[in-house]
Design a protein around this motif. Structure first.
Motif, PDB file in Angstrom:
ATOM      1  N   ILE A 142      41.277  37.576  44.429  1.00 29.26           N
ATOM      2  CA  ILE A 142      41.605  37.099  43.089  1.00 29.26           C
ATOM      3  C   ILE A 142      42.474  35.860  43.204  1.00 29.26           C
ATOM      4  N   GLN A 143      42.401  35.041  42.195  1.00 25.43           N
ATOM      5  CA  GLN A 143      43.261  33.862  42.061  1.00 25.43           C
ATOM      6  C   GLN A 143      43.960  33.969  40.712  1.00 25.43           C
ATOM      7  N   ILE A 144      45.150  33.484  40.641  1.00 25.97           N
ATOM      8  CA  ILE A 144      45.824  33.364  39.358  1.00 25.97           C
ATOM      9  C   ILE A 144      45.698  31.908  38.942  1.00 25.97           C
ATOM     10  N   ILE A 145      44.966  31.679  37.866  1.00 27.53           N
ATOM     11  CA  ILE A 145      44.713  30.333  37.359  1.00 27.53           C
ATOM     12  C   ILE A 145      45.188  30.306  35.910  1.00 27.53           C
ATOM     13  N   ASP A 146      46.090  29.410  35.597  1.00 25.64           N
ATOM     14  CA  ASP A 146      46.657  29.313  34.244  1.00 25.64           C
ATOM     15  C   ASP A 146      47.159  30.666  33.755  1.00 25.64           C
ATOM     16  N   ARG A 147      47.831  31.400  34.624  1.00 29.33           N
ATOM     17  CA  ARG A 147      48.425  32.710  34.338  1.00 29.33           C
ATOM     18  C   ARG A 147      47.398  33.781  33.991  1.00 29.33           C
ATOM     19  N   GLU A 148      46.155  33.596  34.417  1.00 30.38           N
ATOM     20  CA  GLU A 148      45.114  34.592  34.222  1.00 30.38           C
ATOM     21  C   GLU A 148      44.508  34.962  35.571  1.00 30.38           C
ATOM     22  N   LEU A 149      44.045  36.200  35.686  1.00 30.96           N
ATOM     23  CA  LEU A 149      43.369  36.625  36.903  1.00 30.96           C
ATOM     24  C   LEU A 149      41.920  36.159  36.889  1.00 30.96           C
ATOM     25  N   TRP A 150      41.481  35.586  38.006  1.00 31.32           N
ATOM     26  CA  TRP A 150      40.098  35.182  38.212  1.00 31.32           C
ATOM     27  C   TRP A 150      39.615  35.905  39.465  1.00 31.32           C
ATOM     28  N   PHE A 151      38.370  36.359  39.454  1.00 29.66           N
ATOM     29  CA  PHE A 151      37.827  37.231  40.485  1.00 29.66           C
ATOM     30  C   PHE A 151      36.743  36.505  41.265  1.00 29.66           C
ATOM     31  N   CYS A 152      36.766  36.643  42.584  1.00 29.27           N
ATOM     32  CA  CYS A 152      35.761  36.006  43.431  1.00 29.27           C
ATOM     33  C   CYS A 152      34.400  36.640  43.150  1.00 29.27           C
ATOM     34  N   LEU A 153      33.462  35.846  42.673  1.00 29.54           N
ATOM     35  CA  LEU A 153      32.157  36.364  42.281  1.00 29.54           C
ATOM     36  C   LEU A 153      31.417  36.980  43.461  1.00 29.54           C
ATOM     37  N   ARG A 154      31.481  36.369  44.611  1.00 35.57           N
ATOM     38  CA  ARG A 154      30.795  36.906  45.794  1.00 35.57           C
ATOM     39  C   ARG A 154      31.289  38.315  46.107  1.00 35.57           C
ATOM     40  N   ASP A 155      32.599  38.516  46.042  1.00 34.53           N
ATOM     41  CA  ASP A 155      33.183  39.826  46.336  1.00 34.53           C
ATOM     42  C   ASP A 155      32.769  40.863  45.294  1.00 34.53           C
ATOM     43  N   VAL A 156      32.804  40.474  44.018  1.00 37.28           N
ATOM     44  CA  VAL A 156      32.403  41.390  42.948  1.00 37.28           C
ATOM     45  C   VAL A 156      30.945  41.794  43.129  1.00 37.28           C
ATOM     46  N   CYS A 157      30.094  40.837  43.445  1.00 35.89           N
ATOM     47  CA  CYS A 157      28.678  41.138  43.670  1.00 35.89           C
ATOM     48  C   CYS A 157      28.489  42.059  44.868  1.00 35.89           C
ATOM     49  N   ASP A 158      29.280  41.867  45.914  1.00 36.40           N
ATOM     50  CA  ASP A 158      29.199  42.761  47.080  1.00 36.40           C
ATOM     51  C   ASP A 158      29.544  44.196  46.697  1.00 36.40           C
ATOM     52  N   VAL A 159      30.604  44.380  45.905  1.00 40.30           N
ATOM     53  CA  VAL A 159      31.005  45.723  45.470  1.00 40.30           C
ATOM     54  C   VAL A 159      29.881  46.381  44.684  1.00 40.30           C
ATOM     55  N   LEU A 160      29.200  45.598  43.849  1.00 39.47           N
ATOM     56  CA  LEU A 160      28.152  46.136  42.980  1.00 39.47           C
ATOM     57  C   LEU A 160      26.762  46.101  43.617  1.00 39.47           C
ATOM     58  N   SER A 161      26.682  45.720  44.881  1.00 38.12           N
ATOM     59  CA  SER A 161      25.410  45.609  45.615  1.00 38.12           C
ATOM     60  C   SER A 161      24.435  44.656  44.936  1.00 38.12           C
ATOM     61  N   ILE A 162      24.967  43.558  44.392  1.00 39.83           N
ATOM     62  CA  ILE A 162      24.140  42.503  43.807  1.00 39.83           C
ATOM     63  C   ILE A 162      23.932  41.457  44.891  1.00 39.83           C
ATOM     64  N   VAL A 163      22.677  41.198  45.227  1.00 42.20           N
ATOM     65  CA  VAL A 163      22.370  40.320  46.348  1.00 42.20           C
ATOM     66  C   VAL A 163      22.498  38.841  45.971  1.00 42.20           C
ATOM     67  N   ASN A 164      22.080  38.465  44.775  1.00 41.64           N
ATOM     68  CA  ASN A 164      21.979  37.057  44.408  1.00 41.64           C
ATOM     69  C   ASN A 164      23.035  36.669  43.367  1.00 41.64           C
ATOM     70  N   SER A 165      24.196  36.216  43.824  1.00 46.20           N
ATOM     71  CA  SER A 165      25.258  35.830  42.891  1.00 46.20           C
ATOM     72  C   SER A 165      24.903  34.561  42.116  1.00 46.20           C
ATOM     73  N   ARG A 166      24.036  33.735  42.653  1.00 51.35           N
ATOM     74  CA  ARG A 166      23.615  32.518  41.921  1.00 51.35           C
ATOM     75  C   ARG A 166      22.793  32.886  40.692  1.00 51.35           C
ATOM     76  N   ARG A 167      21.967  33.912  40.805  1.00 51.49           N
ATOM     77  CA  ARG A 167      21.198  34.379  39.646  1.00 51.49           C
ATOM     78  C   ARG A 167      22.145  34.896  38.570  1.00 51.49           C
ATOM     79  N   VAL A 168      23.168  35.623  38.991  1.00 51.61           N
ATOM     80  CA  VAL A 168      24.168  36.135  38.059  1.00 51.61           C
ATOM     81  C   VAL A 168      24.813  34.973  37.312  1.00 51.61           C
ATOM     82  N   THR A 169      25.193  33.942  38.027  1.00 53.36           N
ATOM     83  CA  THR A 169      25.826  32.769  37.405  1.00 53.36           C
ATOM     84  C   THR A 169      24.881  32.125  36.400  1.00 53.36           C
TER      85      THR A 169
END
Length: 83
Positions: free
Chosen positions: A19-46
């Motif tokens: 995670i990153q804190i950007i402008d006092r908000e939490l932002w989540f690494c998309l690649r990591d989130v997709c790995d947790v959810l077993s989503i292979v193609n993060s570009r399709r998600v985007t």
């Protein structure tokens, strides 16, 4: 260009999500989130699911050096989890 070190937390004891804190908000690494959810193609998600206003590429220090990773805000996190 600013490179930051992401904070990491463990999910289900087997996955780390950066995670990153950007402008006092939490932002989540998309690649990591997709790995947790077993989503292979993060570009399709985007392209098909996310609101691009809540997507940022951020230079992040990794074990392999600086890499530009995609981070999503909290509303986009929920879009990935509940498509």
């Amino acid at each position: 260009m600013t490179t930051t070190q992401a904070i990491s937390f463990s999910f289900q004891e087997t996955h780390n999500v950066r995670i990153q804190i950007i402008d006092r908000e939490l932002w989540f690494c998309l690649r990591d989130v997709c790995d947790v959810l077993s989503i292979v193609n993060s570009r399709r998600v985007t392209a098909e699911i996310l609101d691009l206003k809540g997507v940022r590429k951020t230079d992040t220090l990794t074990k392999g050096g600086n890499q530009q990773l995609v981070y999503v805000n909290e509303p986009n996190l929920y879009r990935v989890i509940f498509p």
